[in-house]
Write a protein that holds these residues in place. Structure first.
Motif, PDB file in Angstrom:
ATOM      1  N   VAL A   1      80.942  48.674 -78.337  1.00 15.51           N
ATOM      2  CA  VAL A   1      82.307  48.854 -78.546  1.00 15.51           C
ATOM      3  C   VAL A   1      83.226  47.868 -77.709  1.00 15.51           C
ATOM      4  CG1 VAL A   1      84.243  50.462 -78.233  1.00 15.51           C
ATOM      5  CG2 VAL A   1      82.180  51.246 -78.891  1.00 15.51           C
ATOM      6  N   THR A   2      82.817  47.725 -76.362  1.00 22.10           N
ATOM      7  CA  THR A   2      83.362  46.987 -75.440  1.00 22.10           C
ATOM      8  C   THR A   2      83.033  45.588 -75.390  1.00 22.10           C
ATOM      9  OG1 THR A   2      82.165  47.543 -73.499  1.00 22.10           O
ATOM     10  CG2 THR A   2      83.899  48.735 -73.969  1.00 22.10           C
ATOM     11  N   GLY A   3      81.626  45.226 -75.769  1.00 24.18           N
ATOM     12  CA  GLY A   3      81.200  44.004 -75.532  1.00 24.18           C
ATOM     13  C   GLY A   3      80.722  43.503 -74.263  1.00 24.18           C
ATOM     14  N   LYS A   4      80.853  44.537 -73.372  1.00 25.72           N
ATOM     15  CA  LYS A   4      80.215  44.114 -71.848  1.00 25.72           C
ATOM     16  C   LYS A   4      78.910  44.764 -71.734  1.00 25.72           C
ATOM     17  CE  LYS A   4      83.131  45.422 -68.634  1.00 25.72           C
ATOM     18  NZ  LYS A   4      83.820  46.238 -67.602  1.00 25.72           N
ATOM     19  N   ALA A   5      78.018  43.985 -71.039  1.00 24.32           N
ATOM     20  CA  ALA A   5      76.892  44.100 -70.885  1.00 24.32           C
ATOM     21  C   ALA A   5      76.824  45.166 -69.644  1.00 24.32           C
ATOM     22  CB  ALA A   5      75.953  43.169 -70.426  1.00 24.32           C
ATOM     23  N   LYS A   6      75.632  46.187 -69.803  1.00 27.59           N
ATOM     24  CA  LYS A   6      75.478  47.079 -68.725  1.00 27.59           C
ATOM     25  C   LYS A   6      74.843  46.467 -67.422  1.00 27.59           C
ATOM     26  CE  LYS A   6      74.457  50.636 -72.274  1.00 27.59           C
ATOM     27  NZ  LYS A   6      73.211  51.438 -72.751  1.00 27.59           N
ATOM     28  N   PRO A   7      75.083  47.171 -66.316  1.00 26.03           N
ATOM     29  CA  PRO A   7      74.476  46.646 -65.122  1.00 26.03           C
ATOM     30  C   PRO A   7      73.016  46.466 -65.307  1.00 26.03           C
ATOM     31  CG  PRO A   7      76.120  48.302 -64.603  1.00 26.03           C
ATOM     32  CD  PRO A   7      75.990  48.430 -66.167  1.00 26.03           C
ATOM     33  N   GLY A   8      72.390  45.292 -65.136  1.00 19.85           N
ATOM     34  CA  GLY A   8      70.835  45.416 -65.253  1.00 19.85           C
ATOM     35  C   GLY A   8      70.067  45.651 -64.126  1.00 19.85           C
ATOM     36  N   SER A   9      68.919  45.496 -63.916  1.00 16.91           N
ATOM     37  CA  SER A   9      67.888  46.086 -62.758  1.00 16.91           C
ATOM     38  C   SER A   9      67.842  45.150 -61.719  1.00 16.91           C
ATOM     39  CB  SER A   9      66.504  46.236 -63.406  1.00 16.91           C
ATOM     40  OG  SER A   9      66.256  44.889 -63.686  1.00 16.91           O
ATOM     41  N   LYS A  10      68.468  43.872 -62.019  1.00 17.95           N
ATOM     42  CA  LYS A  10      68.382  42.894 -60.782  1.00 17.95           C
ATOM     43  C   LYS A  10      69.851  42.759 -60.158  1.00 17.95           C
ATOM     44  CE  LYS A  10      64.255  41.670 -62.240  1.00 17.95           C
ATOM     45  NZ  LYS A  10      63.033  42.063 -61.114  1.00 17.95           N
ATOM     46  N   TYR A  11      70.059  42.128 -58.849  1.00 14.83           N
ATOM     47  CA  TYR A  11      71.140  42.134 -58.137  1.00 14.83           C
ATOM     48  C   TYR A  11      72.227  41.049 -58.993  1.00 14.83           C
ATOM     49  CZ  TYR A  11      69.322  44.840 -54.276  1.00 14.83           C
ATOM     50  OH  TYR A  11      68.522  45.776 -53.449  1.00 14.83           O
ATOM     51  N   ALA A  12      73.349  41.433 -59.043  1.00 13.54           N
ATOM     52  CA  ALA A  12      74.106  40.664 -59.569  1.00 13.54           C
ATOM     53  C   ALA A  12      74.465  39.187 -58.994  1.00 13.54           C
ATOM     54  CB  ALA A  12      75.424  41.170 -59.895  1.00 13.54           C
ATOM     55  N   ALA A  13      74.725  37.988 -59.526  1.00 14.35           N
ATOM     56  CA  ALA A  13      74.686  36.857 -58.923  1.00 14.35           C
ATOM     57  C   ALA A  13      75.993  36.682 -58.116  1.00 14.35           C
ATOM     58  CB  ALA A  13      74.480  35.633 -59.958  1.00 14.35           C
ATOM     59  N   THR A  14      77.116  37.246 -58.764  1.00 10.72           N
ATOM     60  CA  THR A  14      78.412  37.151 -58.199  1.00 10.72           C
ATOM     61  C   THR A  14      78.688  38.101 -57.043  1.00 10.72           C
ATOM     62  OG1 THR A  14      79.259  36.046 -60.376  1.00 10.72           O
ATOM     63  CG2 THR A  14      80.872  37.099 -58.795  1.00 10.72           C
ATOM     64  N   THR A  15      78.395  39.302 -57.396  1.00  9.21           N
ATOM     65  CA  THR A  15      78.903  40.690 -56.640  1.00  9.21           C
ATOM     66  C   THR A  15      77.847  40.752 -55.307  1.00  9.21           C
ATOM     67  OG1 THR A  15      78.148  41.990 -58.163  1.00  9.21           O
ATOM     68  CG2 THR A  15      80.484  41.630 -58.407  1.00  9.21           C
ATOM     69  N   THR A  16      76.651  40.430 -55.781  1.00 10.93           N
ATOM     70  CA  THR A  16      75.736  40.801 -54.587  1.00 10.93           C
ATOM     71  C   THR A  16      75.187  39.648 -54.034  1.00 10.93           C
ATOM     72  OG1 THR A  16      75.076  42.843 -55.698  1.00 10.93           O
ATOM     73  CG2 THR A  16      73.719  42.230 -54.198  1.00 10.93           C
ATOM     74  N   ARG A  17      74.447  38.630 -54.676  1.00  7.26           N
ATOM     75  CA  ARG A  17      73.794  37.573 -54.254  1.00  7.26           C
ATOM     76  C   ARG A  17      74.832  36.567 -53.641  1.00  7.26           C
ATOM     77  NH1 ARG A  17      70.893  36.109 -59.574  1.00  7.26           N
ATOM     78  NH2 ARG A  17      70.718  34.016 -58.507  1.00  7.26           N
ATOM     79  N   GLY A  18      75.582  36.225 -54.318  1.00 11.35           N
ATOM     80  CA  GLY A  18      76.664  35.256 -53.662  1.00 11.35           C
ATOM     81  C   GLY A  18      77.393  35.850 -52.627  1.00 11.35           C
ATOM     82  N   HIS A  19      77.759  37.040 -52.672  1.00 11.04           N
ATOM     83  CA  HIS A  19      78.673  37.489 -51.601  1.00 11.04           C
ATOM     84  C   HIS A  19      77.573  37.816 -50.338  1.00 11.04           C
ATOM     85  CE1 HIS A  19      80.812  41.078 -49.338  1.00 11.04           C
ATOM     86  NE2 HIS A  19      81.739  40.502 -50.002  1.00 11.04           N
ATOM     87  N   SER A  20      76.499  38.049 -50.526  1.00  7.81           N
ATOM     88  CA  SER A  20      75.518  38.204 -49.337  1.00  7.81           C
ATOM     89  C   SER A  20      75.324  37.065 -48.572  1.00  7.81           C
ATOM     90  CB  SER A  20      74.256  38.810 -49.987  1.00  7.81           C
ATOM     91  OG  SER A  20      74.163  40.105 -50.301  1.00  7.81           O
ATOM     92  N   GLU A  21      75.340  35.891 -49.397  1.00  8.79           N
ATOM     93  CA  GLU A  21      75.256  34.504 -48.807  1.00  8.79           C
ATOM     94  C   GLU A  21      76.201  34.012 -48.016  1.00  8.79           C
ATOM     95  OE1 GLU A  21      75.276  30.341 -48.195  1.00  8.79           O
ATOM     96  OE2 GLU A  21      76.686  31.674 -49.394  1.00  8.79           O
ATOM     97  N   SER A  22      77.492  34.245 -48.447  1.00 11.10           N
ATOM     98  CA  SER A  22      78.608  33.987 -47.613  1.00 11.10           C
ATOM     99  C   SER A  22      78.762  34.907 -46.473  1.00 11.10           C
ATOM    100  CB  SER A  22      80.018  34.333 -48.704  1.00 11.10           C
ATOM    101  OG  SER A  22      79.796  33.466 -49.738  1.00 11.10           O
ATOM    102  N   VAL A  23      78.485  36.023 -46.690  1.00  8.34           N
ATOM    103  CA  VAL A  23      78.825  37.170 -45.667  1.00  8.34           C
ATOM    104  C   VAL A  23      77.564  36.753 -44.271  1.00  8.34           C
ATOM    105  CG1 VAL A  23      78.246  39.471 -44.627  1.00  8.34           C
ATOM    106  CG2 VAL A  23      79.615  39.232 -46.882  1.00  8.34           C
ATOM    107  N   LEU A  24      76.291  36.642 -44.756  1.00  6.82           N
ATOM    108  CA  LEU A  24      75.455  36.323 -43.733  1.00  6.82           C
ATOM    109  C   LEU A  24      75.589  34.941 -42.937  1.00  6.82           C
ATOM    110  CD1 LEU A  24      72.098  37.696 -45.697  1.00  6.82           C
ATOM    111  CD2 LEU A  24      73.605  38.628 -43.770  1.00  6.82           C
ATOM    112  N   ARG A  25      76.141  34.099 -43.870  1.00  7.28           N
ATOM    113  CA  ARG A  25      76.488  32.656 -43.169  1.00  7.28           C
ATOM    114  C   ARG A  25      77.622  32.797 -42.086  1.00  7.28           C
ATOM    115  NH1 ARG A  25      79.569  29.216 -45.814  1.00  7.28           N
ATOM    116  NH2 ARG A  25      78.844  29.983 -48.004  1.00  7.28           N
ATOM    117  N   GLY A  26      78.740  33.598 -42.432  1.00  7.17           N
ATOM    118  CA  GLY A  26      79.727  33.950 -41.648  1.00  7.17           C
ATOM    119  C   GLY A  26      79.265  34.735 -40.419  1.00  7.17           C
TER     120      GLY A  26
END
Length: 408
Positions: free
Chosen positions: A118-143
């Motif tokens: 109906v919406t065309g949006k993919a469901k959350p997968g079993s892996k960590y998301a690149a934008t909301t988790t992996r990219g955010h983690s890299e920025s936080v840990l570097r800071g």
């Protein structure tokens, strides 16, 4: 710093227990606290969170940063490396681990990521998301490591380095173009720019019909007309709703600025019905919350409670719209109004840069698909229709011979 030679580390066999915790304290001076497996406070994180509070970061930001730090410390505890002895090797292995490993079972990650029909949006997968988790983690840990390096309490070299440009930064920059972000984290994943999805009008009407209370209808009507973020609206106080001026006052998520936003008249109609329903049951002082739970004991409505309310409506329709999609919908509706300048839309949404607002000028996928299908229909109709000769394309003497009215 001498890099540790841990090339033999077997990440495939590494088990990262869910040790330690990131807990809410209820203390305004220390909203959240990271504790180790023994229940002791992790002091480097506590100092960092205090610094975030000092520079004006809200408690929600501290929680977001703290969850990334918890994931990193759990990894370090599993490989038995102290936080202040971590090197680029540990940062590299963590970046590989978070990219390949599955999310914990409680997070609800699904193995199938096919789009919702109906919406065309993919469901959350079993892996960590690149934008909301992996990219955010890299920025936080570097800071986090930048902070402790500057304070002299951490390693002198940040385990999460920046990409070093091969030459002078912006060496070939065109002065007529905006500057590109050339400095980014070495282990930051490649982020795909996604076009925000709005809820089509007919789908929104179906969704609105599934809402079970005046409060829920008022909330959704406020979100979809004001463009406010979910947390911004939920933090509103009783005096913030001005029905006479059709305004709602919110505190902006990033800047913490106080801003009045225009709201549609029907949103205030639903608000009045909701307030009449709770009349005499909840306090209505100027500084009292505007949004309450509907069951006793009455409490201020939290984000998670509002999220569950919206998910119940989604479940009835088989959709997976999010609360943030209501903000996208409001933005698309305003941006596609030819009588509303884009700078006004930028002000309503609270964007610092106009380029952020311009993304809502992107055609809506549903409208593009409908337009292309209509194009195919017109093409087929034109091909089936008999062609009539154009009299203007023939010379008059040729027509006279054809119809026997003269000779060449």
């Amino acid at each position: 710093m001498i890099e540790r030679n841990d090339s033999e580390r077997d990440l495939a066999a590494l088990l990262v227990p869910r040790a330690g915790a990131f807990v809410e304290t209820g203390d305004a001076w220390e909203p959240y606290r990271l504790v180790d497996p023994a229940g002791e406070v992790v002091d480097p994180v506590a100092v960092y969170l205090s610094d975030l509070q000092a520079i004006g970061r809200p408690a929600t930001t501290q929680r977001s940063y703290g969850m990334d730090l918890l994931r990193w410390f759990r990894f370090l505890w599993a490989i038995d490396v102290p936080w202040n002895q971590a090197t680029r090797t540990e940062a590299r292995d963590f970046s590989r681990w978070i990219q390949i490993t599955d999310k914990p079972a409680h997070s609800g990650g699904a193995s199938a990521t096919s789009p919702n029909p109906v919406t065309g949006k993919a469901k959350p997968g079993s892996k960590y998301a690149a934008t909301t988790t992996r990219g955010h983690s890299e920025s936080v840990l570097r800071g986090f490591y930048d902070f402790h390096r500057d304070a002299g309490s951490g390693p002198m070299i940040n385990p999460f380095p920046l990409v070093r440009p091969s030459g002078r930064a912006h060496a070939h920059h065109n002065p007529m173009d905006p500057f590109r972000k050339e400095r980014k984290g070495l282990y930051r994943p490649r982020i795909v720019q996604r076009v925000p999805r709005s809820i089509p009008d007919e789908r929104f009407n179906d969704l609105f019909a599934q809402l079970g209370s005046h409060r829920d209808r008022a909330l959704v009507a406020f979100w979809v007309s004001s463009g406010a973020r979910a947390s911004e609206l939920l933090g509103a106080r009783y005096a913030d709703a001005d029905a006479g001026q059709q305004l709602i006052t919110v505190v902006r998520k990033g800047t913490r600025a106080i801003q009045q936003l225009p709201v549609s008249p029907d949103a205030f109609v639903w608000l009045r019905l909701y307030q009449a329903q709770l009349h005499g049951l909840v306090p209505t002082g100027r500084d009292d919350p505007l949004w309450w739970t509907l069951r006793r004991p009455f409490r201020q409505l939290s984000y998670h409670a509002a999220y569950r309310m919206f998910q119940r409506a989604n479940a009835a329709l088989g959709t997976n719209w999010s609360l943030h999609d209501l903000r996208h919908t409001a933005a698309y509706r305003m941006a596609r109004d030819p009588d509303m300048p884009l700078t006004d839309v930028q002000w309503v949404l609270g964007h610092a840069h106009l380029s952020t607002t311009e993304i809502y000028l992107t055609p809506v996928p549903q409208e593009v698909i409908a337009g292309v299908l209509a194009h195919f229909t017109r093409r087929s109709q034109e091909a089936a229709a008999p062609r009539q000769p154009d009299p203007g394309s023939y010379r008059p003497e040729t027509l006279n011979i054809l119809f026997g009215e003269g000779t060449a």
